[in-house]
Design a protein around this motif. Structure first.
Motif, short mmCIF file in Angstrom:
data_model
loop_
_atom_site.label_atom_id
_atom_site.label_comp_id
_atom_site.label_asym_id
_atom_site.label_seq_id
_atom_site.Cartn_x
_atom_site.Cartn_y
_atom_site.Cartn_z
N LYS A 219 0.72 -1.23 -0.22
CA LYS A 219 -0.16 0.14 0.11
C LYS A 219 0.71 1.02 -0.27
N ILE A 220 0.75 2.10 -0.99
CA ILE A 220 1.71 3.19 -1.18
C ILE A 220 0.68 4.43 -1.15
N HIS A 221 1.18 5.20 -0.11
CA HIS A 221 0.32 6.44 0.30
C HIS A 221 1.32 7.75 -0.14
N GLY A 222 0.48 8.54 -1.04
CA GLY A 222 1.37 9.70 -1.31
C GLY A 222 0.84 10.78 -0.19
N ILE A 223 1.80 11.38 0.88
CA ILE A 223 1.45 12.22 1.69
C ILE A 223 1.98 13.69 1.58
N ASN A 224 0.91 14.36 1.64
CA ASN A 224 1.11 16.05 1.66
C ASN A 224 0.66 16.63 3.16
N VAL A 225 1.47 16.70 3.73
CA VAL A 225 1.37 16.95 5.32
C VAL A 225 -0.32 16.21 5.93
N GLY A 226 -1.26 17.32 6.23
CA GLY A 226 -2.32 16.58 6.78
C GLY A 226 -3.19 17.78 6.97
N HIS A 227 -4.68 17.36 7.73
CA HIS A 227 -5.47 18.33 7.97
C HIS A 227 -5.49 18.97 9.49
N ARG A 228 -6.12 20.09 9.88
CA ARG A 228 -6.15 20.71 11.07
C ARG A 228 -6.64 19.72 12.13
N ARG A 229 -7.61 18.97 11.87
CA ARG A 229 -8.25 17.88 12.77
C ARG A 229 -6.98 17.07 13.35
N ALA A 230 -6.16 16.46 12.31
CA ALA A 230 -5.20 15.56 12.95
C ALA A 230 -4.17 16.23 13.67
N PHE A 231 -3.77 17.85 13.35
CA PHE A 231 -3.03 18.45 14.01
C PHE A 231 -3.47 18.69 15.37
N ASP A 232 -4.60 19.05 15.61
CA ASP A 232 -5.37 19.00 16.99
C ASP A 232 -4.97 17.70 17.82
N ASP A 233 -5.18 16.76 17.36
CA ASP A 233 -5.15 15.47 18.05
C ASP A 233 -3.76 15.11 18.23
N MET A 234 -2.68 15.35 17.22
CA MET A 234 -1.46 15.27 17.45
C MET A 234 -0.67 16.13 18.60
N SER A 235 -1.38 17.38 18.67
CA SER A 235 -0.91 18.27 19.90
C SER A 235 -1.10 17.89 21.15
N ARG A 236 -2.27 17.14 21.18
CA ARG A 236 -2.75 16.57 22.59
C ARG A 236 -2.10 15.30 22.92
N ALA A 237 -1.89 14.60 21.87
CA ALA A 237 -0.84 13.38 22.09
C ALA A 237 0.30 13.77 22.46
N PHE A 238 1.12 14.57 21.93
CA PHE A 238 2.55 15.16 22.21
C PHE A 238 2.50 15.47 23.61
N GLU A 239 1.35 16.13 24.11
CA GLU A 239 1.55 16.52 25.59
C GLU A 239 1.36 15.42 26.36
N GLN A 240 0.58 14.42 25.99
CA GLN A 240 0.58 13.18 26.81
C GLN A 240 1.71 12.22 26.85
N LEU A 241 2.35 12.18 25.48
CA LEU A 241 3.61 11.35 25.31
C LEU A 241 4.84 11.83 25.78
N GLN A 242 4.83 13.26 26.20
CA GLN A 242 5.99 13.96 26.43
C GLN A 242 6.85 13.88 25.26
#
Length: 337
Positions: free
Chosen positions: A279-302
């Protein structure tokens, strides 16, 4: 305001200028920029190989910025003066599938970016800066970190115990090591530098391969995984190297095509692709909702960003020159205190 402006292809055409401070529209915010970070995209824009048909100089470059809200438009409800915020490159991509005209909405080309004392951001696609990060650290999130998160989490649905192959030690690759290991994956990292390979071990890489000493690195990957191959590959090299990635993959594994360091085109071995059911995925950054999810995860995962060097605003050219040489982690330009 003071700003750096891109006036044409080639680094010699990046000039420091004075521009009028912009005024936010009804659903926009005016941000005093504190820090920006550079990505390979910024180099590709300067070199004229990243969507050159869209880039219409002059514009202020650099998509990734963090700072403080100084004024808001009449209809803004999400942010207020004094809030710490971070940009999102695609100003029209909130969630779901991207539009075919996504590139036209991007910051740092064709629209004005963050390499200036002030910038305009849209309320809907701006993200709250994580409380546990400095502005310099947060400025590294919008492209490098989100690209990895979109690959491994949004598309790949990564699970603890799976294996991830990461190529090189640039900003995206270092984030891939940190995110994958924090989520419980085994990480195999490649580099041409034994010194850098020792450093990535401290970030969570469990196995390392020097691809100059071992050009057939895909065979070494298979040895390390008892012939099974890896579940996920962050493909930042591109070119003919995609075929090595296919060989290193487990059946029905994922390749996320992120970069094109070795070229924009590749002749793919279709039999190997079919045999692996890759499975080959072309990735061009991402959407804002994923950014919000990631930011919360980064705080939890330190997870803390890895910054190679911080340059001053007046040293923007030197920062770009460092980008051309390559870095371990991210290159940041401090715009204001």
């Amino acid at each position: 305001m003071k700003a750096w402006q891109f006036n044409g292809f080639g680094l010699e055409n990046l000039k420091k200028v004075e521009l009028p401070t912009p005024t936010p529209g009804p659903k926009e915010i005016l941000v005093r920029v504190k820090a920006v970070s550079l990505n390979y995209r910024d180099k590709a824009i300067v070199d004229g190989i990243y969507l050159p048909e869209l880039m219409k100089p002059p514009f202020v470059p650099v998509a990734d910025a963090s700072g403080e809200v100084v004024s808001v438009g009449a209809e803004v409800t999400k942010f207020k003066e004094g809030d710490r915020v971070t940009s999102h490159m695609f100003t029209e991509w909130v969630d779901g599938k991207p539009s075919l005209t996504l590139g036209a909405s991007a910051l740092g080309g064709p629209n004005n970016g963050g390499l200036a004392e002030y910038m305009i951001l849209k309320e809907d696609t701006t993200v709250k800066t994580p409380d546990n990060m400095t502005d310099e650290e947060a400025s590294t999130l919008p492209i490098a970190a989100l690209t990895v998160w979109m690959s491994l989490v949004e598309f790949g649905k990564i699970k603890a115990g799976e294996t991830v192959l990461v190529q090189g030690t640039g900003g995206v690759s270092v984030y891939a090591i940190q995110i994958a290991s924090a989520l419980g994956a085994r990480v195999i990292a490649t580099s041409s530098s034994n010194e850098k390979l020792e450093r990535v071990k401290t970030l969570g890489a469990t196995d390392v391969i020097n691809y100059k000493e071992t050009p057939a690195w895909e065979k070494e990957v298979l040895k390390l995984t008892n012939g099974e191959g890896v579940n996920h590959i962050l493909e930042v090299v591109g070119g003919e190297g995609v075929n090595q990635s296919i060989e290193a993959l487990t059946p029905q594994g994922n390749i996320y095509v992120i970069g094109f360091l070795n070229g924009l085109e590749s002749k793919v071995n279709l039999f190997a692709l079919l045999a692996k059911q890759a499975k080959i995925h072309g990735i061009n950054v991402g959407h804002r909702r994923a950014f919000d999810d990631m930011s919360r995860a980064f705080e939890q995962l330190q997870i803390k960003p890895v910054i190679d060097t911080v340059y001053s605003f007046d040293q923007a050219i030197e920062a770009y020159e460092h980008l051309y040489r390559g870095a371990f982690g991210k290159i940041v330009i401090k715009v204001a205190d």
